[in-house]
Design a protein around this motif. Structure first.
Motif, PDB file in Angstrom:
ATOM      1  N   LEU A 383      31.661  42.231  38.837  1.00 56.62           N
ATOM      2  CA  LEU A 383      31.063  42.763  37.609  1.00 56.62           C
ATOM      3  C   LEU A 383      32.137  43.167  36.603  1.00 56.62           C
ATOM      4  O   LEU A 383      31.975  42.973  35.393  1.00 56.62           O
ATOM      5  CB  LEU A 383      30.158  43.947  37.930  1.00 56.62           C
ATOM      6  N   GLN A 384      33.214  43.726  37.106  1.00 51.34           N
ATOM      7  CA  GLN A 384      34.334  44.090  36.223  1.00 51.34           C
ATOM      8  C   GLN A 384      34.876  42.851  35.517  1.00 51.34           C
ATOM      9  O   GLN A 384      35.120  42.873  34.298  1.00 51.34           O
ATOM     10  CB  GLN A 384      35.450  44.745  37.046  1.00 51.34           C
ATOM     11  N   LYS A 385      35.074  41.757  36.256  1.00 52.44           N
ATOM     12  CA  LYS A 385      35.601  40.530  35.662  1.00 52.44           C
ATOM     13  C   LYS A 385      34.584  39.891  34.719  1.00 52.44           C
ATOM     14  O   LYS A 385      34.957  39.334  33.680  1.00 52.44           O
ATOM     15  CB  LYS A 385      35.987  39.539  36.767  1.00 52.44           C
ATOM     16  N   LEU A 386      33.305  39.984  35.039  1.00 51.36           N
ATOM     17  CA  LEU A 386      32.275  39.446  34.141  1.00 51.36           C
ATOM     18  C   LEU A 386      32.271  40.190  32.816  1.00 51.36           C
ATOM     19  O   LEU A 386      32.060  39.600  31.746  1.00 51.36           O
ATOM     20  CB  LEU A 386      30.900  39.536  34.802  1.00 51.36           C
ATOM     21  N   ASN A 387      32.484  41.457  32.849  1.00 47.62           N
ATOM     22  CA  ASN A 387      32.539  42.253  31.619  1.00 47.62           C
ATOM     23  C   ASN A 387      33.756  41.885  30.770  1.00 47.62           C
ATOM     24  O   ASN A 387      33.709  42.005  29.547  1.00 47.62           O
ATOM     25  CB  ASN A 387      32.558  43.743  31.953  1.00 47.62           C
ATOM     26  N   GLU A 388      34.836  41.463  31.415  1.00 44.21           N
ATOM     27  CA  GLU A 388      36.026  41.043  30.674  1.00 44.21           C
ATOM     28  C   GLU A 388      35.799  39.686  30.012  1.00 44.21           C
ATOM     29  O   GLU A 388      36.148  39.490  28.848  1.00 44.21           O
ATOM     30  CB  GLU A 388      37.226  40.963  31.623  1.00 44.21           C
ATOM     31  N   ASP A 389      35.218  38.762  30.770  1.00 43.64           N
ATOM     32  CA  ASP A 389      34.952  37.411  30.280  1.00 43.64           C
ATOM     33  C   ASP A 389      33.927  36.780  31.219  1.00 43.64           C
ATOM     34  O   ASP A 389      34.271  36.406  32.338  1.00 43.64           O
ATOM     35  CB  ASP A 389      36.229  36.582  30.255  1.00 43.64           C
ATOM     36  N   PRO A 390      32.697  36.653  30.794  1.00 40.06           N
ATOM     37  CA  PRO A 390      31.640  36.197  31.704  1.00 40.06           C
ATOM     38  C   PRO A 390      31.791  34.756  32.167  1.00 40.06           C
ATOM     39  O   PRO A 390      31.132  34.358  33.138  1.00 40.06           O
ATOM     40  CB  PRO A 390      30.363  36.380  30.871  1.00 40.06           C
ATOM     41  N   TYR A 391      32.625  33.963  31.506  1.00 39.13           N
ATOM     42  CA  TYR A 391      32.750  32.557  31.875  1.00 39.13           C
ATOM     43  C   TYR A 391      34.097  32.208  32.508  1.00 39.13           C
ATOM     44  O   TYR A 391      34.422  31.040  32.691  1.00 39.13           O
ATOM     45  CB  TYR A 391      32.502  31.677  30.652  1.00 39.13           C
ATOM     46  N   GLN A 392      34.848  33.199  32.873  1.00 37.72           N
ATOM     47  CA  GLN A 392      36.132  32.937  33.506  1.00 37.72           C
ATOM     48  C   GLN A 392      35.950  32.649  35.005  1.00 37.72           C
ATOM     49  O   GLN A 392      34.927  32.992  35.603  1.00 37.72           O
ATOM     50  CB  GLN A 392      37.064  34.140  33.353  1.00 37.72           C
ATOM     51  N   LYS A 393      36.954  32.016  35.589  1.00 39.51           N
ATOM     52  CA  LYS A 393      36.964  31.855  37.040  1.00 39.51           C
ATOM     53  C   LYS A 393      37.317  33.195  37.677  1.00 39.51           C
ATOM     54  O   LYS A 393      38.285  33.849  37.264  1.00 39.51           O
ATOM     55  CB  LYS A 393      37.981  30.792  37.458  1.00 39.51           C
ATOM     56  N   ILE A 394      36.557  33.590  38.660  1.00 38.57           N
ATOM     57  CA  ILE A 394      36.770  34.863  39.341  1.00 38.57           C
ATOM     58  C   ILE A 394      37.107  34.586  40.803  1.00 38.57           C
ATOM     59  O   ILE A 394      36.287  34.050  41.551  1.00 38.57           O
ATOM     60  CB  ILE A 394      35.519  35.755  39.251  1.00 38.57           C
ATOM     61  N   SER A 395      38.315  34.923  41.185  1.00 40.68           N
ATOM     62  CA  SER A 395      38.777  34.668  42.551  1.00 40.68           C
ATOM     63  C   SER A 395      39.082  35.980  43.257  1.00 40.68           C
ATOM     64  O   SER A 395      39.598  36.921  42.650  1.00 40.68           O
ATOM     65  CB  SER A 395      40.036  33.793  42.537  1.00 40.68           C
ATOM     66  N   PHE A 396      38.787  36.023  44.538  1.00 38.86           N
ATOM     67  CA  PHE A 396      39.152  37.178  45.364  1.00 38.86           C
ATOM     68  C   PHE A 396      39.439  36.697  46.778  1.00 38.86           C
ATOM     69  O   PHE A 396      38.982  35.628  47.198  1.00 38.86           O
ATOM     70  CB  PHE A 396      38.068  38.250  45.345  1.00 38.86           C
ATOM     71  N   GLN A 397      40.228  37.476  47.475  1.00 41.79           N
ATOM     72  CA  GLN A 397      40.697  37.077  48.805  1.00 41.79           C
ATOM     73  C   GLN A 397      40.240  38.079  49.857  1.00 41.79           C
ATOM     74  O   GLN A 397      40.262  39.287  49.621  1.00 41.79           O
ATOM     75  CB  GLN A 397      42.231  36.987  48.815  1.00 41.79           C
ATOM     76  N   ILE A 398      39.865  37.569  51.011  1.00 42.84           N
ATOM     77  CA  ILE A 398      39.505  38.408  52.153  1.00 42.84           C
ATOM     78  C   ILE A 398      40.525  38.121  53.247  1.00 42.84           C
ATOM     79  O   ILE A 398      40.663  36.983  53.710  1.00 42.84           O
ATOM     80  CB  ILE A 398      38.076  38.123  52.628  1.00 42.84           C
ATOM     81  N   GLY A 399      41.255  39.136  53.647  1.00 45.17           N
ATOM     82  CA  GLY A 399      42.384  38.948  54.553  1.00 45.17           C
ATOM     83  C   GLY A 399      42.008  38.520  55.953  1.00 45.17           C
ATOM     84  O   GLY A 399      42.620  37.607  56.519  1.00 45.17           O
ATOM     85  N   ASP A 400      41.014  39.167  56.529  1.00 41.72           N
ATOM     86  CA  ASP A 400      40.606  38.845  57.892  1.00 41.72           C
ATOM     87  C   ASP A 400      39.792  37.554  57.892  1.00 41.72           C
ATOM     88  O   ASP A 400      38.792  37.430  57.175  1.00 41.72           O
ATOM     89  CB  ASP A 400      39.778  39.997  58.463  1.00 41.72           C
ATOM     90  N   GLN A 401      40.211  36.583  58.702  1.00 44.18           N
ATOM     91  CA  GLN A 401      39.576  35.272  58.663  1.00 44.18           C
ATOM     92  C   GLN A 401      38.123  35.296  59.139  1.00 44.18           C
ATOM     93  O   GLN A 401      37.268  34.586  58.603  1.00 44.18           O
ATOM     94  CB  GLN A 401      40.395  34.277  59.494  1.00 44.18           C
ATOM     95  N   ALA A 402      37.845  36.112  60.147  1.00 45.95           N
ATOM     96  CA  ALA A 402      36.464  36.217  60.614  1.00 45.95           C
ATOM     97  C   ALA A 402      35.579  36.839  59.542  1.00 45.95           C
ATOM     98  O   ALA A 402      34.443  36.390  59.304  1.00 45.95           O
ATOM     99  CB  ALA A 402      36.413  37.042  61.904  1.00 45.95           C
TER     100      ALA A 402
END
Length: 450
Positions: A383-402
């Motif tokens: 939601l924070q990234k959508l407020n900055e630019d709703p059409y941008q690519k939003i990437s996030f990482q989850i460290g634990d593979q499971a």
């Protein structure tokens, strides 16, 4: 023709030692040596028989991006512009650094450039460091043929040269070489192909590099590293070309492969005073990448894999392998190669640092890293990234593979698609979105497209 020239060179330079042997021995040995002389005159080299080293041997089988090199151990005739550099030092001159074996250790301060980071040099023996120092002299004043001050073992020569070429990306032309050996298998001299326009080419490279480094002169080291990473990817197309093994392919031709990417990145870091080295290893194919040392900690950087070629042929900038740890890198980069190869034999010569700190990865630095799947934390971030630019690519990482697999299931699968719940908080109406997962590094990328 080549065979004749080689034979003539050896016969003329070694005739006295051979004739002396003929005079001193008799019987069967005399006949054997006589046969050798006849064979030599007929087009074979004495060394072909004496040293048992008559096949072309690849020392640097990596050849930058793993193409075979022209490196051989056979004696070669001088080319038209070749000449031998002789030792002009006073034989009576002594030094506090003189060793029992006749080599002189290299004062590391004499190798100093603006930023001195000789990662491979520091792993050499004193003898190998002496050879390295002579190679440095050749780099400073390029010559096509150089005679070593003392005879050197092939193992020491190969190790020193490999270390030197990895420490100095600007020594790209020294990857292609041939060397001479004597009757005892010792290396006497080495031959390089010095580019005719080397000085002009280097000046063009440095002009570009100085501009790039100057653009972030007042930035932090981390900001400089990221800027160089971004610049190379935005500047360069991933494509084979005639000099793709060298950093000139990036700076001057703007197209390269992993060898060029990694050496260009190393050179930019070097000019900016940042500790960086190039490494070689294995992914699904032979590959090259970098590590940097920052505040006493080490981080992996793979610029090439930050510039992937998409299915439609386009290229994009990603940060999957920017300032990452061993745990992340070795999911796909299966091994490191510190091997020196001499003919059919090889040995391990170099070790590599452990990279365990995750604090400087792109996703941690941008608040996009979650060790485990946390729906509400991810919701807040999206939601924070959508407020900055709703059409941008939003990437996030989850460290634990499971946990990453759980996130993919709950956020994106048809059974749940919880990501739509998050989007609907910003887009109450109808919308379309794309989603991409990078399983190897645990990254999810989503984007509203309309």
């Amino acid at each position: 023709k080549i065979k004749f020239n080689i034979c003539y060179y050896i016969c003329m330079t070694e005739r006295w030692s051979v004739l002396t042997l003929v005079m001193k021995v008799g019987g069967i040995l005399k006949k054997i040596i006589s046969i050798l002389l006849v064979l030599c005159l007929s087009g074979c080299t004495v060394l072909d028989f004496v040293t048992d080293d008559n096949q072309n041997q690849t020392i640097n089988s990596y050849k930058n991006d793993y193409k075979d090199t022209n490196t051989t151990t056979e004696n070669q005739t001088q080319n038209k512009n070749g000449f031998t550099v002789k030792n002009k030092e006073d034989k009576n001159q002594t030094s506090n650094n003189q060793l029992k074996n006749g080599f002189q250790t290299v004062d590391k301060n004499k190798l100093n450039t603006k930023s001195l980071y000789l990662y491979y040099y520091d792993q050499l023996s004193s003898t190998q460091k002496a050879i390295y120092g002579e190679l440095y002299d050749v780099l400073q004043k390029p010559v096509s043929e150089y005679s070593f001050k003392k005879l050197v073992k092939k193992e020491d020569f190969a190790t020193a040269l490999l270390a030197f070429n990895y420490d100095f990306p600007e020594a790209y032309w020294m990857w292609d070489y041939r060397y001479w050996i004597d009757d005892y298998g010792k290396v006497t001299k080495v031959k390089f192909q010095v580019p005719e326009n080397y000085a002009e080419t280097q000046a063009q490279v440095d002009q570009i590099v100085d501009n790039v480094v100057g653009a972030v002169a007042n930035a932090s080291d981390y900001e400089k590293i990221k800027y160089f990473y971004d610049w190379i990817i935005n500047w360069t197309i991933y494509e084979d070309n005639e000099c793709d093994q060298y950093y000139t392919s990036v700076f001057l031709y703007r197209k390269s492969i992993c060898a060029g990417y990694s050496r260009a990145f190393q050179y930019l870091c070097k000019k900016a005073g940042i500790k960086c080295a190039t490494v070689r290893g294995q992914t699904d194919e032979a590959h090259a990448w970098n590590f940097v040392e920052l505040n006493g900690k080490y981080y992996w950087v793979d610029v090439t894999w930050g510039d992937p070629v998409n299915d439609d042929g386009s290229q994009s900038l990603v940060y999957y392998y920017f300032m990452v740890t061993d745990e992340v890198l070795f999911r796909t980069h299966y091994s490191l190669n510190g091997t020196v190869v001499i003919g059919d034999s090889s040995f391990e010569a170099f070790k590599f640092p452990k990279c365990t700190d995750n604090s400087l990865s792109y996703y941690v630095q941008n608040g996009a890293y979650f060790q485990t799947y946390d729906y509400y934390a991810i919701r807040d971030y999206v939601l924070q990234k959508l407020n900055e630019d709703p059409y941008q690519k939003i990437s996030f990482q989850i460290g634990d593979q499971a946990s990453f697999q759980v996130a993919v299931e709950q956020l994106l699968s048809q059974n749940y698609r919880y990501i739509t719940n998050i989007f609907s908080e910003y887009f109450p109406g109808r919308y379309w979105y794309n989603a991409i997962t990078k399983d190897d590094v645990g990254v999810i990328t989503v984007q509203i497209v309309s």
